[in-house]
Design a protein around this motif. Sequence first.
Motif, PDB file in Angstrom:
ATOM      1  N   LEU A 118       0.824  -1.204   0.000  1.00  7.71           N
ATOM      2  CA  LEU A 118       0.000   0.000   0.000  1.00  7.71           C
ATOM      3  C   LEU A 118       0.860   1.256   0.000  1.00  7.71           C
ATOM      4  N   ALA A 119       1.876   1.286   0.831  1.00  5.04           N
ATOM      5  CA  ALA A 119       2.753   2.457   0.898  1.00  5.04           C
ATOM      6  C   ALA A 119       3.514   2.647  -0.403  1.00  5.04           C
ATOM      7  N   PHE A 124       4.093   5.935  -5.575  1.00 10.52           N
ATOM      8  CA  PHE A 124       4.069   6.110  -7.036  1.00 10.52           C
ATOM      9  C   PHE A 124       2.927   7.034  -7.451  1.00 10.52           C
ATOM     10  N   LEU A 125       1.723   6.766  -6.925  1.00 15.19           N
ATOM     11  CA  LEU A 125       0.561   7.569  -7.294  1.00 15.19           C
ATOM     12  C   LEU A 125       0.745   9.036  -6.913  1.00 15.19           C
ATOM     13  N   ASP A 141       0.589  20.008  -4.516  1.00 18.23           N
ATOM     14  CA  ASP A 141       1.465  19.688  -5.637  1.00 18.23           C
ATOM     15  C   ASP A 141       1.788  18.199  -5.622  1.00 18.23           C
ATOM     16  N   HIS A 142       1.992  17.618  -6.804  1.00 13.69           N
ATOM     17  CA  HIS A 142       2.364  16.207  -6.856  1.00 13.69           C
ATOM     18  C   HIS A 142       3.798  16.050  -6.354  1.00 13.69           C
ATOM     19  N   TRP A 143       4.083  14.885  -5.798  1.00 11.00           N
ATOM     20  CA  TRP A 143       5.410  14.622  -5.230  1.00 11.00           C
ATOM     21  C   TRP A 143       5.653  13.115  -5.189  1.00 11.00           C
ATOM     22  N   ARG A 144       6.800  12.708  -5.677  1.00 14.31           N
ATOM     23  CA  ARG A 144       7.178  11.294  -5.592  1.00 14.31           C
ATOM     24  C   ARG A 144       8.525  11.182  -4.877  1.00 14.31           C
ATOM     25  N   PRO A 145       8.583  10.412  -3.788  1.00 15.55           N
ATOM     26  CA  PRO A 145       9.870  10.216  -3.105  1.00 15.55           C
ATOM     27  C   PRO A 145      10.909   9.636  -4.059  1.00 15.55           C
ATOM     28  N   HIS A 147      13.307   7.588  -3.218  1.00 14.87           N
ATOM     29  CA  HIS A 147      13.620   6.205  -2.876  1.00 14.87           C
ATOM     30  C   HIS A 147      12.557   5.640  -1.943  1.00 14.87           C
ATOM     31  N   VAL A 148      12.214   4.378  -2.161  1.00 19.90           N
ATOM     32  CA  VAL A 148      11.340   3.635  -1.252  1.00 19.90           C
ATOM     33  C   VAL A 148      12.104   2.391  -0.815  1.00 19.90           C
TER      34      VAL A 148
END
Length: 238
Positions: A118-119, A124-125, A141-145, A147-148
């Motif tokens: 889920l995380a 990604f979303l 605002d959109h944001w993608r880490p 690194h996961v």
Amino acid sequence: MKLDILAIGAHPDDVELSCSGTLIKEKSLGKKIGVLDLTRGELGSRGSADIRDKEAANAAKVMNLDVRENLGFKDGFFTNDEHHQMEIVRVIRKYRPEIVLCNAIDDRHPDHAKGSNLASVSCFLSGLLRIETFLNGKKQDHWRPKHVYHYIQWKDIEPDFVVDISGFIDQKLEAVMAYESQFYKAGDEGPKTPINSENFLQSIKYRAANLGRLTGSNYAEGFTVERYPAINSLFDLK
């Protein structure tokens, strides 16, 4: 507030048990760190949701967290669907972490693998421009880490890399023991659980010591990756 690291756990104490040494170390190096608990752990055989709330707050002080939130998902029954994903997306966009640490990819407790996936999906979303979220009436605002990473829990999953937490093991154990309702105490007559034994309590330190032994340090925490990590030089590796 922008965070450098956001650690996500299905239950209060998941993060403390698995990667609190890493968080405490990074905090000592000047990073901003936070924890997002998905549930209040209300199905646990010991304690209660209210008790766990207080224990999580105490652990946050030990770890010197910059922020800790709880989404209040239903313990044992949350799913990887749009509703739950969007709740996490709002938090990711709120704090814009560079790195997200999340549950083990496979584990004894089914919530851990569910929370892991889920995380990861939510990270990604969160980077998709066409998914709109709002916080306090304002569009986020959109944001993608960048690194996961997934920490290791009950099962002995082979790590892809480890973090040297030598010098931080005592503070890690203090953070774990903030959850007094959950772990071993001599003379305690409460319900017995897999994490309530003296052996489990001792395993927190000896598992970290074993990863340290294997990698040339005193204590370490292990993580798995979703994509190959890259380094600039062979000399970046210890």
